[in-house]
Motif scaffolding. Structure first.
Motif, PDB file in Angstrom:
ATOM      1  N   GLN A 163       0.832  -1.202   0.000  1.00  0.00           N
ATOM      2  CA  GLN A 163       0.000   0.000   0.000  1.00  0.00           C
ATOM      3  C   GLN A 163       0.864   1.248   0.000  1.00  0.00           C
ATOM      4  O   GLN A 163       0.632   2.192  -0.758  1.00  0.00           O
ATOM      5  N   VAL A 164       1.902   1.253   0.835  1.00  0.00           N
ATOM      6  CA  VAL A 164       2.797   2.408   0.917  1.00  0.00           C
ATOM      7  C   VAL A 164       3.509   2.628  -0.418  1.00  0.00           C
ATOM      8  O   VAL A 164       3.618   3.765  -0.897  1.00  0.00           O
ATOM      9  N   LEU A 165       3.969   1.565  -1.042  1.00  0.00           N
ATOM     10  CA  LEU A 165       4.634   1.707  -2.345  1.00  0.00           C
ATOM     11  C   LEU A 165       3.657   2.229  -3.403  1.00  0.00           C
ATOM     12  O   LEU A 165       4.034   3.040  -4.253  1.00  0.00           O
ATOM     13  N   THR A 166       2.423   1.770  -3.350  1.00  0.00           N
ATOM     14  CA  THR A 166       1.415   2.254  -4.291  1.00  0.00           C
ATOM     15  C   THR A 166       1.177   3.747  -4.092  1.00  0.00           C
ATOM     16  O   THR A 166       1.098   4.511  -5.055  1.00  0.00           O
ATOM     17  N   TRP A 167       1.095   4.179  -2.835  1.00  0.00           N
ATOM     18  CA  TRP A 167       0.939   5.615  -2.561  1.00  0.00           C
ATOM     19  C   TRP A 167       2.129   6.397  -3.098  1.00  0.00           C
ATOM     20  O   TRP A 167       1.966   7.473  -3.666  1.00  0.00           O
TER      21      TRP A 167
ATOM     22  N   ARG B 288       1.963   9.248  -5.942  1.00  0.00           N
ATOM     23  CA  ARG B 288       2.529  10.569  -5.632  1.00  0.00           C
ATOM     24  C   ARG B 288       3.475  11.017  -6.740  1.00  0.00           C
ATOM     25  O   ARG B 288       3.635  12.194  -7.000  1.00  0.00           O
ATOM     26  N   GLY B 289       4.090  10.036  -7.396  1.00  0.00           N
ATOM     27  CA  GLY B 289       4.981  10.323  -8.515  1.00  0.00           C
ATOM     28  C   GLY B 289       4.277  10.293  -9.859  1.00  0.00           C
ATOM     29  O   GLY B 289       4.884  10.029 -10.883  1.00  0.00           O
ATOM     30  N   ASP B 290       2.972  10.500  -9.836  1.00  0.00           N
ATOM     31  CA  ASP B 290       2.149  10.625 -11.050  1.00  0.00           C
ATOM     32  C   ASP B 290       1.941   9.336 -11.830  1.00  0.00           C
ATOM     33  O   ASP B 290       1.696   9.362 -13.036  1.00  0.00           O
ATOM     34  N   VAL B 291       2.010   8.200 -11.162  1.00  0.00           N
ATOM     35  CA  VAL B 291       1.645   6.931 -11.789  1.00  0.00           C
ATOM     36  C   VAL B 291       0.165   6.720 -11.484  1.00  0.00           C
ATOM     37  O   VAL B 291      -0.275   6.909 -10.342  1.00  0.00           O
ATOM     38  N   ALA B 292      -0.601   6.353 -12.480  1.00  0.00           N
ATOM     39  CA  ALA B 292      -2.037   6.118 -12.289  1.00  0.00           C
ATOM     40  C   ALA B 292      -2.244   5.049 -11.213  1.00  0.00           C
ATOM     41  O   ALA B 292      -1.501   4.063 -11.177  1.00  0.00           O
ATOM     42  N   PRO B 293      -3.242   5.230 -10.330  1.00  0.00           N
ATOM     43  CA  PRO B 293      -3.440   4.284  -9.226  1.00  0.00           C
ATOM     44  C   PRO B 293      -3.529   2.818  -9.642  1.00  0.00           C
ATOM     45  O   PRO B 293      -2.904   1.957  -9.027  1.00  0.00           O
ATOM     46  N   SER B 294      -4.289   2.512 -10.666  1.00  0.00           N
ATOM     47  CA  SER B 294      -4.424   1.107 -11.080  1.00  0.00           C
ATOM     48  C   SER B 294      -3.092   0.567 -11.610  1.00  0.00           C
ATOM     49  O   SER B 294      -2.739  -0.580 -11.349  1.00  0.00           O
ATOM     50  N   ARG B 295      -2.362   1.398 -12.335  1.00  0.00           N
ATOM     51  CA  ARG B 295      -1.048   0.991 -12.840  1.00  0.00           C
ATOM     52  C   ARG B 295      -0.065   0.828 -11.685  1.00  0.00           C
ATOM     53  O   ARG B 295       0.733  -0.112 -11.669  1.00  0.00           O
ATOM     54  N   ALA B 296      -0.121   1.719 -10.702  1.00  0.00           N
ATOM     55  CA  ALA B 296       0.762   1.625  -9.536  1.00  0.00           C
ATOM     56  C   ALA B 296       0.527   0.311  -8.799  1.00  0.00           C
ATOM     57  O   ALA B 296       1.483  -0.381  -8.439  1.00  0.00           O
ATOM     58  N   GLU B 297      -0.728  -0.048  -8.579  1.00  0.00           N
ATOM     59  CA  GLU B 297      -1.049  -1.302  -7.898  1.00  0.00           C
ATOM     60  C   GLU B 297      -0.488  -2.492  -8.664  1.00  0.00           C
ATOM     61  O   GLU B 297       0.072  -3.420  -8.084  1.00  0.00           O
ATOM     62  N   GLU B 298      -0.646  -2.453  -9.970  1.00  0.00           N
ATOM     63  CA  GLU B 298      -0.160  -3.526 -10.833  1.00  0.00           C
ATOM     64  C   GLU B 298       1.371  -3.650 -10.759  1.00  0.00           C
ATOM     65  O   GLU B 298       1.909  -4.742 -10.601  1.00  0.00           O
TER      66      GLU B 298
END
Length: 117
Positions: free
Chosen positions: A62-66, A70-80
């Motif tokens: 979760q922290v890495l996804t946040w 924060r670095g402008d990666v789309a949330p769904s892409r960040a989770e992936e």
């Protein structure tokens, strides 16, 4: 200290840590190292904060996804990307070796680099 105060302090601390990394428009030659440092640090911090207890790695994800959002990666892409980078490398109630933390950080940083055709 109440549970809510503890969480608020944790979130404020994370925000300060995230602010230490300028992840936006970095020149390509600085991007990989900066992202590696930015991702390795929260892994270690989340592990320490949760004392590597039961399913601590979910909190870490979760922290890495946040961080990525924060670095402008789309949330769904960040989770992936985080799921692919972490993917079974961490276990409950066990602190990972630093080599595993570095490997996750390297994988995640590499996945953030734009692909060239």
């Amino acid at each position: 200290m109440t549970r809510e105060t503890g969480w608020r302090e944790w979130l404020d601390d994370l925000a300060e840590r995230f602010d230490r990394y300028t992840l936006g428009d970095l020149p390509p030659e600085d991007r990989q190292d900066t992202w590696e440092g930015a991702t390795a640090h929260p892994v270690t911090h989340a592990m320490d904060r949760t004392t590597a207890g039961d399913a601590w790695y979910e909190h870490c994800r979760q922290v890495l996804t946040w961080l990525l959002t924060r670095g402008d990666v789309a949330p769904s892409r960040a989770e992936e990307l985080v799921a692919e980078a972490v993917g079974g490398r961490f276990e409950s109630r066990m602190k990972p070796e630093q080599t595993a933390v570095r490997h996750v950080a390297e994988r995640l940083a590499a996945s953030l680099e734009p692909t060239t055709a």
